[in-house]
Each structure stands twice: as structure tokens, then as C-alpha cells.
Design a protein around this motif. Structure first.
Motif, PDB file in Angstrom:
ATOM      1  N   HIS A 180      -9.486   1.518  -0.640  1.00  0.00           N
ATOM      2  CA  HIS A 180      -9.294   2.215   0.637  1.00  0.00           C
ATOM      3  C   HIS A 180     -10.654   2.308   1.322  1.00  0.00           C
ATOM      4  O   HIS A 180     -11.562   2.960   0.785  1.00  0.00           O
ATOM      5  CB  HIS A 180      -8.792   3.635   0.394  1.00  0.00           C
ATOM      6  CG  HIS A 180      -7.331   3.740   0.062  1.00  0.00           C
ATOM      7  ND1 HIS A 180      -6.726   2.984  -0.896  1.00  0.00           N
ATOM      8  CD2 HIS A 180      -6.373   4.549   0.584  1.00  0.00           C
ATOM      9  CE1 HIS A 180      -5.440   3.314  -0.952  1.00  0.00           C
ATOM     10  NE2 HIS A 180      -5.202   4.261  -0.070  1.00  0.00           N
ATOM     11  N   HIS A 222      -6.198  -0.100   4.695  1.00  0.00           N
ATOM     12  CA  HIS A 222      -6.664   0.422   5.993  1.00  0.00           C
ATOM     13  C   HIS A 222      -7.693  -0.549   6.617  1.00  0.00           C
ATOM     14  O   HIS A 222      -7.306  -1.541   7.170  1.00  0.00           O
ATOM     15  CB  HIS A 222      -7.246   1.837   5.867  1.00  0.00           C
ATOM     16  CG  HIS A 222      -6.296   2.831   5.267  1.00  0.00           C
ATOM     17  ND1 HIS A 222      -5.091   3.128   5.849  1.00  0.00           N
ATOM     18  CD2 HIS A 222      -6.378   3.591   4.137  1.00  0.00           C
ATOM     19  CE1 HIS A 222      -4.467   4.042   5.097  1.00  0.00           C
ATOM     20  NE2 HIS A 222      -5.220   4.332   4.066  1.00  0.00           N
ATOM     21  N   HIS A 224       0.848  -1.195   0.000  1.00  0.00           N
ATOM     22  CA  HIS A 224       0.000   0.000   0.000  1.00  0.00           C
ATOM     23  C   HIS A 224       0.882   1.243   0.000  1.00  0.00           C
ATOM     24  O   HIS A 224       1.188   1.806   1.044  1.00  0.00           O
ATOM     25  CB  HIS A 224      -0.905  -0.049   1.238  1.00  0.00           C
ATOM     26  CG  HIS A 224      -1.801   1.132   1.400  1.00  0.00           C
ATOM     27  ND1 HIS A 224      -2.805   1.167   2.336  1.00  0.00           N
ATOM     28  CD2 HIS A 224      -1.869   2.320   0.760  1.00  0.00           C
ATOM     29  CE1 HIS A 224      -3.438   2.321   2.273  1.00  0.00           C
ATOM     30  NE2 HIS A 224      -2.883   3.043   1.330  1.00  0.00           N
ATOM     31  N   ASP A 260       2.045   3.882   2.973  1.00  0.00           N
ATOM     32  CA  ASP A 260       0.990   4.706   2.394  1.00  0.00           C
ATOM     33  C   ASP A 260       1.601   5.877   1.614  1.00  0.00           C
ATOM     34  O   ASP A 260       1.646   5.851   0.393  1.00  0.00           O
ATOM     35  CB  ASP A 260       0.035   5.211   3.490  1.00  0.00           C
ATOM     36  CG  ASP A 260      -1.339   5.590   2.969  1.00  0.00           C
ATOM     37  OD1 ASP A 260      -1.520   5.586   1.743  1.00  0.00           O
ATOM     38  OD2 ASP A 260      -2.220   5.881   3.796  1.00  0.00           O
ATOM     39  N   ASP A 261       2.075   6.895   2.329  1.00  0.00           N
ATOM     40  CA  ASP A 261       2.598   8.112   1.688  1.00  0.00           C
ATOM     41  C   ASP A 261       3.866   8.566   2.409  1.00  0.00           C
ATOM     42  O   ASP A 261       3.844   9.531   3.181  1.00  0.00           O
ATOM     43  CB  ASP A 261       1.528   9.201   1.740  1.00  0.00           C
ATOM     44  CG  ASP A 261       0.310   8.784   0.945  1.00  0.00           C
ATOM     45  OD1 ASP A 261       0.387   8.795  -0.297  1.00  0.00           O
ATOM     46  OD2 ASP A 261      -0.711   8.418   1.552  1.00  0.00           O
ATOM     47  N   HIS A 310       1.487   4.865  -2.538  1.00  0.00           N
ATOM     48  CA  HIS A 310       1.070   5.657  -3.691  1.00  0.00           C
ATOM     49  C   HIS A 310       2.324   6.143  -4.400  1.00  0.00           C
ATOM     50  O   HIS A 310       3.231   6.683  -3.754  1.00  0.00           O
ATOM     51  CB  HIS A 310       0.193   6.811  -3.227  1.00  0.00           C
ATOM     52  CG  HIS A 310      -1.026   6.311  -2.514  1.00  0.00           C
ATOM     53  ND1 HIS A 310      -2.189   6.015  -3.168  1.00  0.00           N
ATOM     54  CD2 HIS A 310      -1.222   5.970  -1.209  1.00  0.00           C
ATOM     55  CE1 HIS A 310      -3.069   5.535  -2.291  1.00  0.00           C
ATOM     56  NE2 HIS A 310      -2.509   5.501  -1.094  1.00  0.00           N
TER      57      HIS A 310
END
Ligand SMILES: [Zn+2]
Length: 351
Positions: free
Chosen positions: A198, A224, A17, A281-282, A19
């Protein structure tokens, strides 16, 4: 002998996961902004990524896509992102969410975006042995019809590396509403793509979004999913279907305001017997990396060495690559576990 922090950092890892734009370093973000004349509110990375909540972050997230324009930009971000994740946390396999709709607004076609990303990641795979797949993600701010158009592009321009469909961001009403994209999901499944979404992320989200993603969209895994612990029936459904959850511990401290401790929703998901795996995630925006998700995120939740190894293996189970690649990863991980277990000081297994 190694400490438990070293053990967690050196553990071989998958990441399912993340991006794509968020795998950029803040230095490269600032450099590419200058290259393309994109004016940033500040060039101080400490201020650039100061968010009060999820919606603020999502504005900055879209902004980061502005600096990716030439094939060389995509290739550099792809390659450099793998190199740093190997150094930061022994990354061995990663899946990327790519949102072609963000780039379409700036005149880049689906293949303008996908092909240089694949080229950069393939070069990194040769140099670092880190396998990868791409999951195309629907931007929920767009409408259901344009999500179907996006899936039609995935079908029209098949690439063996592009194996799945996801959905991220929030709807224009700042909700999740995964069922809005049911038609795009049905079309993707019909054409052999695997599915994720998500859901159940923030306090405004509902456990029912998790149920809809499983039962109505037919998702193979979820991103998530934290609200699931509020509904034991949906926990039972997810366990029965073998749904993996790609959880992201450190981003939740900003997006949801949750303290990382042994009462955290991710800890409760693990305790409920759900197949949790862990990702950044980020990374750029939340100032994290795949190593820190284990050494800070999981460690502060009281995750033991045995649980951490299982979480790493859960990432292989939930990956969208083929069985042969999964078998190779499992063998590689198990060999590394033996060496790390032998080196870990026995009294330090969960400190
Ligand atoms: Zn995400």
C-alpha cells in the motif's frame, strides 16, 4: 438490451485488493461479536461504520479482527464473502490480504488463521468457480524485525494458495514508509513470493513512496498509488516496469475526501496509461461491493465500456496466480464481453 449500469455490474471481475476481515457482512460482524462477547459501540451498522478519515477507519478495522477466533468464523467469512461478491458484481477471481499479526496478539498462530481461510475459500471455489490466492500482509504498526519473523512463518508453513507479501495500515507515526520493511521483502522475494505494498494513498503520502516500493522493495504490483500522478518520472518508471495498480474508487471518498468525477486521481492514472485494476479494499466498512466500484466508482469517472473491459483484464495481468489460470480467466472474460457487448444499447456506452 441492458443498461450501462447493468453492463458494468455483469462484467466479469477480478479483485486483487481486499482485506479478508472486510469481506465480512455487517450482519455477520454483529453476530460474531455477540458470539464472542465483543462489545461494539453500537449494533446499528449505519453508525458502526461512520468514519471521518483513514485513521478512524483503521481503528475500526483492527476491531473487526477481534470477532474472528474459531476456525468456523474464518471459514464462514471466507465462504459467505465469495457468495455475496458473485451476486453483487460477478466476481470470478480474488486475492485476499491477511494480517496474521493482528491475530497473533490474541493467541492465534499463523496456521490457525491461514488454514481455515483457505478451507472456506476452497469450498467457495468449488461452488462458485471463483479462484483465489492469499497475500500475507505486514501490519506497519509492527516493527521491521517482526515483519521478518512473519515472512519466516510463510516460509516455514508453505501453502500453495499463499503466494505473496504486502504491507498495509500505517506506521506508529501514521506514515507509509514502505522502505522500513526492506529486509522482509528481500527474504520473501528470495523464497519466491510476489510482492505488493500500500503506497501513495493519502494526501500526506508522497510519490516517492511509490518509487521506493518499485525500485527498492522490488514490488510486482502496488495498492492505491494515487500520488504517482504528481511525478511524471515515476509514472514513466511504473509504465516501463509494467506495474499494475489495484485502485479502490469508493474508499477514497472517505479516506482521502476526493469526489468521484472525471478529475479523480484514478481517472488520471488511467489517462496516463497506467495499468489500473479495481477493488473494494474494505467493502463492509465503506459500504461498497465489487459491483458498485464499477457501476458507481468507474462510471462517475466517465470510464467507457472499452476502458472497463481493459480494467477487468488488467486485474488478470496483475494477479499472482499462475499462467494457466490467467489464460482460463482471459478466455472466460473475453467470451462474457462478447455477450455483454451484444446486449448493450449502443448509445448507452458511457452513461
Ligand atoms: Zn487496502
Amino acid at each position: 438490451m441492458i443498461s450501462y449500469v447493468d453492463y458494468l455490474r455483469l462484467l466479469p471481475k477480478t479483485e486483487l485488493h481486499c482485506h479478508f476481515a472486510s469481506t465480512m457482512s455487517s450482519e455477520l460482524f454483529i453476530e460474531l461479536a455477540a458470539k464472542h462477547g465483543v462489545e461494539l459501540p453500537t449494533t446499528d451498522p449505519d453508525e458502526l461504520f461512520d468514519f471521518a478519515h483513514l485513521v478512524d477507519f483503521l481503528v475500526a478495522f483492527r476491531f473487526a479482527h477481534d470477532v474472528l477466533r474459531d476456525p468456523d468464523d474464518f471459514e464462514r467469512v471466507a465462504y459467505d464473502g465469495v457468495a455475496s461478491a458473485v451476486a453483487d458484481g460477478n466476481l470470478r477471481y480474488r486475492e485476499y490480504y491477511v494480517n496474521p499479526q493482528y491475530f497473533a496478539e490474541r493467541g492465534l498462530s499463523y496456521t490457525d488463521v491461514i488454514d481455515p481461510i483457505i478451507a472456506g475459500l476452497a469450498r467457495a471455489e468449488e461452488d462458485f468457480g471463483v479462484g483465489f490466492r492469499i497475500v500475507v500482509a505486514i501490519n506497519r504498526r509492527a516493527d521491521a524485525a517482526s515483519a521478518v519473523d512473519l515472512v519466516r512463518e510463510m516460509i516455514a508453513y508453505p501453502r500453495p494458495e499463499v503466494v505473496g507479501l504486502g504491507q498495509d495500515d500505517l506506521t506508529p507515526e501514521n506514515t507509509e514508509d514502505p522502505g522500513r520493511f526492506i529486509e522482509a521483502y528481500a527474504l520473501a522475494r528470495e523464497h519466491g513470493f510476489l510482492l505488493t505494498a500500500h503506497v501513495g494513498e493519502t494526501d500526506d503520502a508522497t510519490p516517492d513512496a511509490v518509487r521506493i516500493a518499485i525500485e527498492e522493495l522490488g514490488c510486482d504490483r502496488l495498492d492505491h498509488g494515487y500520488r504517482i500522478v504528481d511525478d511524471p518520472a515515476i509514472v514513466a518508471l511504473a509504465r516501463e516496469r509494467g506495474i499494475g495498480f489495484a485502485a479502490t474508487p469508493l474508499s477514497t471518498t472517505i479516506c482521502s475526501g476526493w469526489t468521484i468525477d472525471d478529475g479523480h486521481r484514478i481517472r488520471r492514472m488511467i489517462d496516463a496509461g497506467l495499468a489500473v485494476n479495481v477493488s473494494t479494499d474494505d467493502a463492509m466498512f465503506f459500504r461498497t461491493d465489487i459491483g458498485r466500484e464499477y457501476t458507481e466508482g468507474l462510471r462517475l469517472m466517465g470510464v467507457t465500456a472499452e476502458e472497463a473491459k481493459q480494467i477487468a483484464l488488467n486485474g488478470i495481468d496483475a494477479a499472482f496466480c499462475d499462467g494457466a489460470q490467467k489464460a482460463r480467466l482471459r478466455a472466460e472474460f473475453r467470451a462474457a464481453f462478447l455477450a455483454l457487448d451484444a446486449a448493450l444499447e449502443p448509445e448507452r456506452q458511457s452513461v
